[in-house]
Write a protein that holds these residues in place. Structure first.
Motif, short mmCIF file in Angstrom:
data_model
loop_
_atom_site.label_atom_id
_atom_site.label_comp_id
_atom_site.label_asym_id
_atom_site.label_seq_id
_atom_site.Cartn_x
_atom_site.Cartn_y
_atom_site.Cartn_z
N UNK A 85 0.82 -1.17 -0.05
CA UNK A 85 0.03 -0.08 0.07
C UNK A 85 0.87 1.41 -0.07
N UNK A 86 2.14 1.10 0.25
CA UNK A 86 3.02 2.38 0.02
C UNK A 86 3.19 3.09 1.40
N UNK A 87 2.68 2.41 2.42
CA UNK A 87 2.59 3.00 4.02
C UNK A 87 3.80 2.74 4.60
N UNK A 88 4.65 3.79 5.22
CA UNK A 88 5.68 3.57 5.82
C UNK A 88 5.57 3.21 7.33
N UNK A 89 6.24 2.24 8.01
CA UNK A 89 5.95 1.67 9.02
C UNK A 89 7.17 1.95 9.98
N UNK A 90 6.87 2.47 11.33
CA UNK A 90 8.31 2.73 12.03
C UNK A 90 8.41 1.75 13.11
N UNK A 91 7.05 0.90 13.52
CA UNK A 91 7.36 0.10 14.39
C UNK A 91 5.83 -0.54 14.60
N UNK A 92 5.93 -1.73 15.11
CA UNK A 92 4.55 -2.49 15.10
C UNK A 92 4.76 -3.28 16.52
N UNK A 93 3.52 -3.48 17.22
CA UNK A 93 3.40 -4.33 18.39
C UNK A 93 2.27 -4.87 18.31
N UNK A 94 2.25 -6.40 18.37
CA UNK A 94 0.91 -7.19 18.28
C UNK A 94 0.93 -7.90 19.63
N UNK A 95 -0.21 -7.91 20.51
CA UNK A 95 -0.32 -8.58 21.59
C UNK A 95 -1.43 -9.50 21.38
N UNK A 96 -1.47 -10.73 21.53
CA UNK A 96 -2.67 -11.74 21.35
C UNK A 96 -2.45 -12.60 22.86
N UNK A 97 -3.65 -13.14 23.18
CA UNK A 97 -4.08 -13.72 24.31
C UNK A 97 -5.30 -14.33 24.06
N UNK A 98 -5.51 -15.36 24.77
CA UNK A 98 -6.69 -16.23 24.86
C UNK A 98 -6.71 -17.09 26.00
N UNK A 99 -7.89 -18.03 26.16
CA UNK A 99 -8.02 -18.85 27.10
C UNK A 99 -8.38 -20.29 26.74
N UNK A 100 -8.13 -21.06 27.67
CA UNK A 100 -8.63 -22.56 27.12
C UNK A 100 -9.46 -23.22 28.31
N UNK A 101 -10.39 -24.13 28.00
CA UNK A 101 -11.05 -24.77 28.89
C UNK A 101 -10.09 -25.79 29.33
N UNK A 102 -9.76 -25.52 30.89
CA UNK A 102 -8.60 -26.29 31.26
C UNK A 102 -8.83 -27.97 31.38
N UNK A 103 -9.97 -28.44 31.27
CA UNK A 103 -10.41 -29.99 31.36
C UNK A 103 -10.32 -30.32 30.02
N UNK A 104 -10.69 -29.81 28.85
CA UNK A 104 -10.47 -30.35 27.69
C UNK A 104 -9.43 -29.74 26.53
#
Length: 129
Positions: A63-82
């Protein structure tokens, strides 16, 4: 429900934490940093976050967009029985001289094309061979 969070950063958003892991990266000369535990849950979320970070750089280039920095945070949970995932959420922080409209376009495009999130959304089978 326990949450499994990861953070990946590049450019001006690389982590300064001494425990962050550093990897080379094809789109940034300094590489990327990863803050994550080494569990299956963290690795699944890391795959999604890393893919989004990569695709921000790839699509920004298209797209011709200049990027100086990126931070991606991801999270999630799980059913700890299954150990069934309760879903993954991610956030993207950008440093760029581009307008808010251009960045919104970029992030929408990345959300549409990012391969790992698309594969997870679609579902797949995993088999031992």
């Amino acid at each position: 429900m326990e949450r499994f969070a990861v953070v990946v950063g590049a450019g001006s958003f690389r982590s300064a934490d001494g425990d962050a892991i550093r990897f080379p990266h094809r789109w940034t000369p300094e590489g990327v940093t990863v803050e994550a535990g080494f569990t299956g849950a963290h690795l699944l979320h890391l795959a999604a976050a890393g893919c989004v970070l990569n695709d921000v750089y790839r699509e920004a280039g298209e797209l011709g967009i200049r990027i100086h920095g990126v931070r991606v945070s991801a999270e999630g949970g799980f059913d700890t029985q299954t150990w069934i995932s309760r879903g993954i959420t991610y956030q993207v922080e950008l440093s760029s001289p581009a307008s808010a409209e251009e960045l919104a376009l970029l992030l929408n495009r990345v959300d549409d094309v990012a391969e790992i999130p698309r594969a997870i959304r679609a579902g797949t089978t995993v088999r031992r061979s």
